[in-house]
Design a protein around this motif. Structure first.
Motif, PDB file in Angstrom:
ATOM      1  N   ALA A 159       0.830  -1.208   0.000  1.00  0.00           N
ATOM      2  CA  ALA A 159       0.000   0.000   0.000  1.00  0.00           C
ATOM      3  C   ALA A 159       0.861   1.252   0.000  1.00  0.00           C
ATOM      4  CB  ALA A 159      -0.941  -0.001   1.202  1.00  0.00           C
ATOM      5  N   GLN A 160       1.978   1.194   0.784  1.00  0.00           N
ATOM      6  CA  GLN A 160       2.865   2.349   0.838  1.00  0.00           C
ATOM      7  C   GLN A 160       3.580   2.558  -0.489  1.00  0.00           C
ATOM      8  OE1 GLN A 160       5.328   1.397   4.199  1.00  0.00           O
ATOM      9  NE2 GLN A 160       3.933   2.367   5.677  1.00  0.00           N
ATOM     10  N   ALA A 161       3.886   1.442  -1.194  1.00  0.00           N
ATOM     11  CA  ALA A 161       4.609   1.559  -2.458  1.00  0.00           C
ATOM     12  C   ALA A 161       3.719   2.081  -3.572  1.00  0.00           C
ATOM     13  CB  ALA A 161       5.188   0.199  -2.849  1.00  0.00           C
ATOM     14  N   ALA A 162       2.403   1.818  -3.474  1.00  0.00           N
ATOM     15  CA  ALA A 162       1.487   2.256  -4.529  1.00  0.00           C
ATOM     16  C   ALA A 162       1.387   3.774  -4.524  1.00  0.00           C
ATOM     17  CB  ALA A 162       0.111   1.634  -4.308  1.00  0.00           C
ATOM     18  N   PRO A 163       1.422   4.404  -5.690  1.00  0.00           N
ATOM     19  CA  PRO A 163       1.329   5.866  -5.740  1.00  0.00           C
ATOM     20  C   PRO A 163      -0.040   6.345  -5.283  1.00  0.00           C
ATOM     21  CG  PRO A 163       1.189   4.928  -7.944  1.00  0.00           C
ATOM     22  CD  PRO A 163       1.536   3.805  -7.021  1.00  0.00           C
ATOM     23  N   LEU A 164      -0.061   7.491  -4.630  1.00  0.00           N
ATOM     24  CA  LEU A 164      -1.311   8.080  -4.162  1.00  0.00           C
ATOM     25  C   LEU A 164      -1.819   9.092  -5.179  1.00  0.00           C
ATOM     26  CD1 LEU A 164      -0.480   8.652  -0.382  1.00  0.00           C
ATOM     27  CD2 LEU A 164      -1.622   6.699  -1.449  1.00  0.00           C
ATOM     28  N   ILE A 165      -3.124   9.133  -5.328  1.00  0.00           N
ATOM     29  CA  ILE A 165      -3.758  10.059  -6.267  1.00  0.00           C
ATOM     30  C   ILE A 165      -3.710  11.466  -5.687  1.00  0.00           C
ATOM     31  CG2 ILE A 165      -5.935  10.628  -7.409  1.00  0.00           C
ATOM     32  CD1 ILE A 165      -6.606   7.588  -7.170  1.00  0.00           C
ATOM     33  N   LYS A 166      -3.436  12.442  -6.548  1.00  0.00           N
ATOM     34  CA  LYS A 166      -3.374  13.835  -6.092  1.00  0.00           C
ATOM     35  C   LYS A 166      -4.073  14.740  -7.102  1.00  0.00           C
ATOM     36  CE  LYS A 166       1.228  14.622  -8.080  1.00  0.00           C
ATOM     37  NZ  LYS A 166       1.255  13.338  -8.801  1.00  0.00           N
ATOM     38  N   ALA A 167      -4.317  15.980  -6.699  1.00  0.00           N
ATOM     39  CA  ALA A 167      -4.970  16.956  -7.575  1.00  0.00           C
ATOM     40  C   ALA A 167      -4.164  17.128  -8.859  1.00  0.00           C
ATOM     41  CB  ALA A 167      -5.110  18.292  -6.857  1.00  0.00           C
ATOM     42  N   ASP A 193      -4.016  14.916 -11.271  1.00  0.00           N
ATOM     43  CA  ASP A 193      -3.793  13.620 -11.914  1.00  0.00           C
ATOM     44  C   ASP A 193      -4.935  13.302 -12.881  1.00  0.00           C
ATOM     45  OD1 ASP A 193      -1.408  13.082 -10.683  1.00  0.00           O
ATOM     46  OD2 ASP A 193      -2.266  11.836  -9.097  1.00  0.00           O
ATOM     47  N   THR A 194      -4.645  12.420 -13.822  1.00  0.00           N
ATOM     48  CA  THR A 194      -5.673  11.909 -14.729  1.00  0.00           C
ATOM     49  C   THR A 194      -5.896  10.435 -14.420  1.00  0.00           C
ATOM     50  OG1 THR A 194      -5.044  13.466 -16.468  1.00  0.00           O
ATOM     51  CG2 THR A 194      -6.331  11.548 -17.137  1.00  0.00           C
ATOM     52  N   LEU A 195      -7.157  10.069 -14.200  1.00  0.00           N
ATOM     53  CA  LEU A 195      -7.508   8.694 -13.854  1.00  0.00           C
ATOM     54  C   LEU A 195      -8.325   8.071 -14.975  1.00  0.00           C
ATOM     55  CD1 LEU A 195      -8.694   9.095 -10.142  1.00  0.00           C
ATOM     56  CD2 LEU A 195      -6.397   8.600 -10.979  1.00  0.00           C
ATOM     57  N   GLN A 196      -8.003   6.822 -15.288  1.00  0.00           N
ATOM     58  CA  GLN A 196      -8.817   6.050 -16.225  1.00  0.00           C
ATOM     59  C   GLN A 196      -9.737   5.149 -15.410  1.00  0.00           C
ATOM     60  OE1 GLN A 196      -7.293   2.500 -18.403  1.00  0.00           O
ATOM     61  NE2 GLN A 196      -7.597   3.770 -20.221  1.00  0.00           N
ATOM     62  N   LEU A 197     -11.038   5.386 -15.527  1.00  0.00           N
ATOM     63  CA  LEU A 197     -12.035   4.628 -14.777  1.00  0.00           C
ATOM     64  C   LEU A 197     -12.750   3.668 -15.719  1.00  0.00           C
ATOM     65  CD1 LEU A 197     -13.926   4.037 -12.369  1.00  0.00           C
ATOM     66  CD2 LEU A 197     -15.249   6.051 -13.019  1.00  0.00           C
ATOM     67  N   ILE A 198     -12.817   2.398 -15.320  1.00  0.00           N
ATOM     68  CA  ILE A 198     -13.525   1.391 -16.109  1.00  0.00           C
ATOM     69  C   ILE A 198     -14.460   0.620 -15.189  1.00  0.00           C
ATOM     70  CG2 ILE A 198     -13.300  -0.713 -17.492  1.00  0.00           C
ATOM     71  CD1 ILE A 198     -10.635   0.313 -18.483  1.00  0.00           C
ATOM     72  N   ARG A 235     -10.125  14.008 -14.769  1.00  0.00           N
ATOM     73  CA  ARG A 235      -9.069  14.829 -14.182  1.00  0.00           C
ATOM     74  C   ARG A 235      -9.445  15.160 -12.743  1.00  0.00           C
ATOM     75  NH1 ARG A 235      -7.746  20.444 -14.460  1.00  0.00           N
ATOM     76  NH2 ARG A 235      -9.511  20.819 -15.838  1.00  0.00           N
ATOM     77  N   VAL A 236      -8.518  14.948 -11.818  1.00  0.00           N
ATOM     78  CA  VAL A 236      -8.767  15.208 -10.401  1.00  0.00           C
ATOM     79  C   VAL A 236      -8.718  16.714 -10.171  1.00  0.00           C
ATOM     80  CG1 VAL A 236      -8.039  14.726  -8.043  1.00  0.00           C
ATOM     81  CG2 VAL A 236      -7.702  12.999  -9.824  1.00  0.00           C
ATOM     82  N   THR A 237      -9.785  17.259  -9.580  1.00  0.00           N
ATOM     83  CA  THR A 237      -9.872  18.702  -9.371  1.00  0.00           C
ATOM     84  C   THR A 237      -8.924  19.143  -8.261  1.00  0.00           C
ATOM     85  OG1 THR A 237     -11.596  18.600  -7.687  1.00  0.00           O
ATOM     86  CG2 THR A 237     -12.315  18.555  -9.995  1.00  0.00           C
ATOM     87  N   SER A 285     -12.272  -0.621 -11.976  1.00  0.00           N
ATOM     88  CA  SER A 285     -10.819  -0.464 -11.907  1.00  0.00           C
ATOM     89  C   SER A 285     -10.475   0.998 -12.141  1.00  0.00           C
ATOM     90  CB  SER A 285     -10.115  -1.343 -12.947  1.00  0.00           C
ATOM     91  OG  SER A 285     -10.395  -0.892 -14.253  1.00  0.00           O
ATOM     92  N   VAL A 286      -9.449   1.462 -11.448  1.00  0.00           N
ATOM     93  CA  VAL A 286      -8.973   2.837 -11.584  1.00  0.00           C
ATOM     94  C   VAL A 286      -7.474   2.785 -11.845  1.00  0.00           C
ATOM     95  CG1 VAL A 286      -8.560   5.011 -10.375  1.00  0.00           C
ATOM     96  CG2 VAL A 286     -10.759   3.864 -10.144  1.00  0.00           C
ATOM     97  N   LYS A 287      -7.036   3.557 -12.834  1.00  0.00           N
ATOM     98  CA  LYS A 287      -5.618   3.548 -13.189  1.00  0.00           C
ATOM     99  C   LYS A 287      -5.138   4.970 -13.423  1.00  0.00           C
ATOM    100  CE  LYS A 287      -2.388   1.652 -16.620  1.00  0.00           C
ATOM    101  NZ  LYS A 287      -2.272   0.872 -17.877  1.00  0.00           N
ATOM    102  N   LEU A 288      -4.004   5.299 -12.812  1.00  0.00           N
ATOM    103  CA  LEU A 288      -3.367   6.589 -13.077  1.00  0.00           C
ATOM    104  C   LEU A 288      -2.761   6.555 -14.473  1.00  0.00           C
ATOM    105  CD1 LEU A 288      -1.600   7.268  -9.678  1.00  0.00           C
ATOM    106  CD2 LEU A 288      -3.005   8.936 -10.870  1.00  0.00           C
ATOM    107  N   VAL A 289      -3.075   7.543 -15.281  1.00  0.00           N
ATOM    108  CA  VAL A 289      -2.512   7.595 -16.630  1.00  0.00           C
ATOM    109  C   VAL A 289      -1.741   8.893 -16.793  1.00  0.00           C
ATOM    110  CG1 VAL A 289      -4.267   6.134 -17.666  1.00  0.00           C
ATOM    111  CG2 VAL A 289      -4.648   8.581 -17.552  1.00  0.00           C
ATOM    112  N   SER A 290      -0.680   8.806 -17.547  1.00  0.00           N
ATOM    113  CA  SER A 290       0.127   9.997 -17.800  1.00  0.00           C
ATOM    114  C   SER A 290      -0.603  10.881 -18.794  1.00  0.00           C
ATOM    115  CB  SER A 290       1.490   9.615 -18.380  1.00  0.00           C
ATOM    116  OG  SER A 290       2.180   8.773 -17.489  1.00  0.00           O
TER     117      SER A 290
END
Length: 387
Positions: free
Chosen positions: A22-30, A32-37, A49-51, A94-99
């Motif tokens: 859990a600590q190694a997984a990146p945390l979502i921040k303002a 960021d762009t998330l891919q939601l499926i 896009r995270v506000t 599923s949620v994925k951080l995308v560049s």
């Protein structure tokens, strides 16, 4: 006792491993762009896009706070809300951080280097010319700029034209017009089975949905595919199954890729036709200037429909637009400001939909079957029950 100790050690190791993962997984921040499926509800599948407040705005759910969560935690939270609010009976999320996509500019044609480069604010055509390294035969009086939405601009840099480029632009450099020996107009080649003699050249006319329509020189054994490449390819909406050939008054239809190698002759007139568009209809109701039934073409967006209707009335609740689709009792609720601000993509409309824009909050809501329509309280009662 020994077995209990072993089990205790294993459980401790599993717990530590979970914490470390859990600590190694990146945390979502303002920002960021998330891919939601969501497997069960594809309509919410998109990038969000995270506000600045750490929220994403999801259809049916509204604002969901995801900042500070991992991808897995955000997915679990969204799935739980979909179930708790009885929107779905089962939710596989599923949620994925995308560049964020790197914006590029491409360039090709009569230059030493055909490539693409990262777009930068203020980039101009002159910057690309320096990168591409022009050749002696490059025609700088006719440089084509094709935008991301397929609009074409021709720039003449010999007259000082140096347009600013936009993300997704494609730059094409052409060779200077070549001089060709004249052809005897009394004896142009007409038989498709007889090749044009090497060195002979004449004209062919290309019209319709191509990047550079016009009159072209043709040389030995020129094929339809080669001609279309010279013309810069097709523009949006081209119908590859309907390319019309007029040869000395005799007409026939060509299709791709079947007729890629069809040989072009002197005097041919080739027209790339428009792709037929499906006509759809939707109903726009509520607080807009011109409500009613609209016939629209395939691919029309919600924002385009609102423009057709003259925009919103004063007091329209644009954050609570409802879209009813055939076969779905529950409407989608759309916040139009999210589209304007880029928090979500525009909505593709489909045939048979009803779009309702609620009026001012002071209006009384009246139910007609599964839908809600609004009208001023006393007036609505008079309309329903008479005076």
């Amino acid at each position: 006792m020994a077995v209990k100790r072993v089990l205790s050690v294993l459980l401790t190791l599993f717990a530590i491993t979970g914490i470390l993962l859990a600590q190694a997984a990146p945390l979502i921040k303002a920002g960021d762009t998330l891919q939601l499926i969501c497997a069960e509800e594809p309509s919410i599948n998109q990038d969000y896009r995270v506000t600045s407040d750490g929220l994403i705005l999801v259809d049916f759910l509204g604002a969901v706070k995801v900042a500070g969560l991992t991808e897995a935690q955000a997915a679990d939270k969204i799935a739980k809300q979909l179930l708790d609010e009885k929107i779905l009976k089962k939710a596989t999320v599923s949620v994925k951080l995308v560049s964020p996509e790197i914006k590029m500019v491409k360039f090709s044609g009569a230059v030493k280097l055909a490539a693409e480069t990262a777009w930068k604010q203020g980039m101009t055509l002159a910057d690309v010319i320096r990168l591409a390294e022009i050749l002696p035969e490059t025609d700088l009086a006719k440089v084509q700029i094709k935008s991301a939405d397929s609009k074409i601009q021709i720039a003449d840099t010999t007259k000082g034209e140096n347009p600013v480029l936009l993300p997704g632009d494609e730059i094409t450099f052409f060779k200077k017009a070549e001089t060709t020996p004249p052809v005897d107009p009394k004896n142009p080649p007409t038989d498709p089975e007889v090749p044009v003699q090497q060195g002979d050249a004449t004209k062919v006319t290309l019209k319709g949905k191509v990047t550079l329509p016009g009159t072209y020189d043709i040389t030995a054994n020129l094929t339809l595919r080669e001609l279309l490449v010279r013309a810069g390819g097709f523009t949006e909406g081209a119908n590859l199954n309907s390319i019309s050939l007029d040869r000395s008054g005799a007409k026939r239809s060509l299709t791709l890729p079947t007729d890629n190698d069809f040989r072009i002759q002197a005097g041919d007139i080739i027209t790339v036709d428009d792709r037929p568009k499906s006509t759809l209809f939707v109903i726009l109701d509520g607080s807009v200037r011109r409500p009613g039934r609209y016939e629209i073409s395939e691919g029309t967006k919600l924002s385009e429909l609102i423009k057709l209707a003259g925009g919103f009335n004063n007091g329209a609740q644009t954050s609570k637009i409802k879209i009813y689709s055939t076969g779905n009792e529950r409407p989608r609720e759309i916040n139009f400001e999210d589209i304007v601000l880029g928090y979500r993509g525009d909505i593709n409309l489909t045939t048979g939909q009803t779009i309702e824009v609620p009026g001012p909050r002071t209006e009384t809501s009246l139910k007609f079957g599964a839908k809600e329509r609004t009208a001023a309280g006393p007036i609505a009662l008079l309309l329903l029950f008479g005076s």
